[in-house]
Design a protein around this motif. Structure first.
Motif, PDB file in Angstrom:
ATOM      1  N   LEU A  82       0.327  -1.339  -0.277  1.00  0.00           N
ATOM      2  CA  LEU A  82       0.041   0.205  -0.341  1.00  0.00           C
ATOM      3  C   LEU A  82       0.766   1.133   0.068  1.00  0.00           C
ATOM      4  O   LEU A  82       1.714   1.451   0.979  1.00  0.00           O
ATOM      5  N   GLY A  83       0.598   2.204  -0.995  1.00  0.00           N
ATOM      6  CA  GLY A  83       1.223   3.702  -0.953  1.00  0.00           C
ATOM      7  C   GLY A  83       0.488   4.071   0.094  1.00  0.00           C
ATOM      8  O   GLY A  83      -0.526   4.585   0.158  1.00  0.00           O
ATOM      9  N   ILE A  84       1.752   4.592   0.939  1.00  0.00           N
ATOM     10  CA  ILE A  84       0.974   5.309   1.916  1.00  0.00           C
ATOM     11  C   ILE A  84       0.166   6.762   2.207  1.00  0.00           C
ATOM     12  O   ILE A  84       0.430   7.641   0.858  1.00  0.00           O
ATOM     13  N   PRO A  85      -1.118   6.187   2.359  1.00  0.00           N
ATOM     14  CA  PRO A  85      -2.320   7.338   2.441  1.00  0.00           C
ATOM     15  C   PRO A  85      -1.892   8.493   3.279  1.00  0.00           C
ATOM     16  O   PRO A  85      -1.097   8.493   4.621  1.00  0.00           O
ATOM     17  N   ARG A  86      -3.187   9.406   3.643  1.00  0.00           N
ATOM     18  CA  ARG A  86      -2.774   9.868   4.401  1.00  0.00           C
ATOM     19  C   ARG A  86      -2.994   9.725   5.580  1.00  0.00           C
ATOM     20  O   ARG A  86      -3.489   8.949   6.178  1.00  0.00           O
ATOM     21  N   PRO A  87      -2.589  10.236   6.952  1.00  0.00           N
ATOM     22  CA  PRO A  87      -2.460   9.370   8.194  1.00  0.00           C
ATOM     23  C   PRO A  87      -4.089   9.297   8.796  1.00  0.00           C
ATOM     24  O   PRO A  87      -4.597   8.018   9.626  1.00  0.00           O
ATOM     25  N   ILE A  88      -4.864   9.998   8.677  1.00  0.00           N
ATOM     26  CA  ILE A  88      -5.875   9.315   8.406  1.00  0.00           C
ATOM     27  C   ILE A  88      -6.818   7.944   8.395  1.00  0.00           C
ATOM     28  O   ILE A  88      -7.680   7.834   8.786  1.00  0.00           O
ATOM     29  N   GLN A  89      -6.553   8.205   6.710  1.00  0.00           N
ATOM     30  CA  GLN A  89      -7.452   7.596   5.720  1.00  0.00           C
ATOM     31  C   GLN A  89      -6.443   6.444   6.785  1.00  0.00           C
ATOM     32  O   GLN A  89      -6.743   5.263   6.250  1.00  0.00           O
ATOM     33  N   VAL A 111       6.256   7.481  -5.028  1.00  0.00           N
ATOM     34  CA  VAL A 111       7.167   9.215  -5.873  1.00  0.00           C
ATOM     35  C   VAL A 111       5.982  10.200  -5.792  1.00  0.00           C
ATOM     36  O   VAL A 111       6.156  11.279  -5.794  1.00  0.00           O
ATOM     37  N   LEU A 112       4.646   9.751  -6.035  1.00  0.00           N
ATOM     38  CA  LEU A 112       4.114  11.047  -5.747  1.00  0.00           C
ATOM     39  C   LEU A 112       3.399  11.788  -4.558  1.00  0.00           C
ATOM     40  O   LEU A 112       2.791  12.508  -4.541  1.00  0.00           O
ATOM     41  N   GLY A 113       3.184  10.896  -3.243  1.00  0.00           N
ATOM     42  CA  GLY A 113       2.665  10.800  -2.431  1.00  0.00           C
ATOM     43  C   GLY A 113       3.479  11.765  -1.349  1.00  0.00           C
ATOM     44  O   GLY A 113       4.839  11.991  -1.908  1.00  0.00           O
ATOM     45  N   GLU A 114       2.796  12.118  -0.382  1.00  0.00           N
ATOM     46  CA  GLU A 114       3.375  12.893   0.646  1.00  0.00           C
ATOM     47  C   GLU A 114       4.558  12.731   1.127  1.00  0.00           C
ATOM     48  O   GLU A 114       3.708  11.520   1.786  1.00  0.00           O
ATOM     49  N   LYS A 115       5.630  13.155   0.898  1.00  0.00           N
ATOM     50  CA  LYS A 115       6.915  12.745   2.010  1.00  0.00           C
ATOM     51  C   LYS A 115       6.517  12.832   3.341  1.00  0.00           C
ATOM     52  O   LYS A 115       7.129  11.765   4.003  1.00  0.00           O
ATOM     53  N   SER A 116       6.117  13.851   3.831  1.00  0.00           N
ATOM     54  CA  SER A 116       5.456  14.110   5.130  1.00  0.00           C
ATOM     55  C   SER A 116       4.648  12.659   5.604  1.00  0.00           C
ATOM     56  O   SER A 116       4.287  12.797   6.988  1.00  0.00           O
TER      57      SER A 116
END
Length: 277
Positions: A82-89, A111-116
């Motif tokens: 799983l590409g890491i999604p935003r934490p709440i998701q 590559v396209l995901g938010e690095k944080s």
């Protein structure tokens, strides 16, 4: 909670205990409204299911004895990249995939995901397991999916041999990339041309897709399923999946949230291989 899970950390000699600050203490006292002598469904994480009987209850703690009675149903032979999604998701997804009973989840920076996202408190503070435990509790199971974290997809393939394979082999593993694609016939064999986020250079043989899915349904296989984060996979990542013998299967033309696509894909595969597999 459909079952209350405990671990060796909760053990005190021959008994187990929950302190008043523990969510399980609150569930037993406020929701179940149990008292000394009462019993409840319980289980040891990654071990037996059973019955717990309260031997002492106070405003500070609950002490109980646990008696194992049965072995939990095995987890499904399904492993999620799983590409890491935003934490709440991610919090919701961790609970849901654990409830569905997958064997492992591999979280990767994209590559396209938010690095944080990979440095969020959820990951940095190692809170992932508590959400997986909550999902298993919902399912009435003691078995928790294994979880792994990688800074990139390439690191995932380098560090875990099971995920990738760049040579054809008889290994009992099927690798599937679920993606947003448009099916377009090309001659007799046909192909899928990717239109996701204007990535139009990767071709996938229709016959290979169909035969791969047929092999999943026909035989007991370990399945590795890959789902991207909100912005999907970059071209370089798609090429990496192709190198490691992943077959791309479309979820249709509609662009879904990461959590929607994940649950839809897992549910589809579990329906095909059998929910009790």
């Amino acid at each position: 909670m459909n079952i209350i899970l405990c671990s060796e950390k909760d053990r005190a000699g021959d008994f187990f205990l929950f302190e008043k600050c523990d969510e399980r203490y609150l569930h037993i006292t406020k929701v179940l409204k149990l008292k000394k002598g009462d019993s409840f469904k319980a289980g040891l994480i990654n071990d037996k299911l059973g019955i717990a009987q309260i031997t002492k209850m106070s405003q500070e703690q609950i002490i109980f004895r646990f008696a194992p009675t049965e072995t939990p149903i095995a987890l499904h032979p399904l492993h999620l990249i799983l590409g890491i999604p935003r934490p709440i998701q991610l919090k919701r997804l961790l609970k849901d995939v654990s409830t569905l009973g997958i064997s492992s989840i591999h979280l990767v920076g994209t590559v396209l995901g938010e690095k944080s996202y990979i440095t969020s408190s959820l990951i940095a503070n190692d809170e992932i397991e508590q959400h997986l435990v909550e999902g298993a509790s919902q399912a009435g199971s003691t078995l928790i999916p294994a979880h792994y974290i990688y800074s990139s997809l390439n690191k995932a393939f380098q560090q875990n041999e099971k995920l990738g394979n760049n040579q054809p082999s008889s290994e009992n593993i099927i690798r599937i990339l679920f993606d947003v694609e448009d099916a377009e016939m090309k001659g007799h064999e046909g192909c899928y041309r990717s239109l996701h986020y204007e990535e139009k250079n990767i071709l996938h043989e229709k016959g290979k897709v169909e035969s791969t899915l047929d092999s999943i349904f026909a035989r007991d296989k370990q399945i590795i399923l890959a789902i991207g984060s909100e912005r999907g996979w970059a071209r370089s990542e798609r090429e990496l999946f192709k190198k490691h013998n992943f077959t791309t299967v479309t979820l249709g033309k509609r662009i879904m949230r990461c959590e929607t696509a994940t649950i839809a894909a897992i549910s589809y595969l579990l329906t095909k291989i059998g929910w009790n597999a």
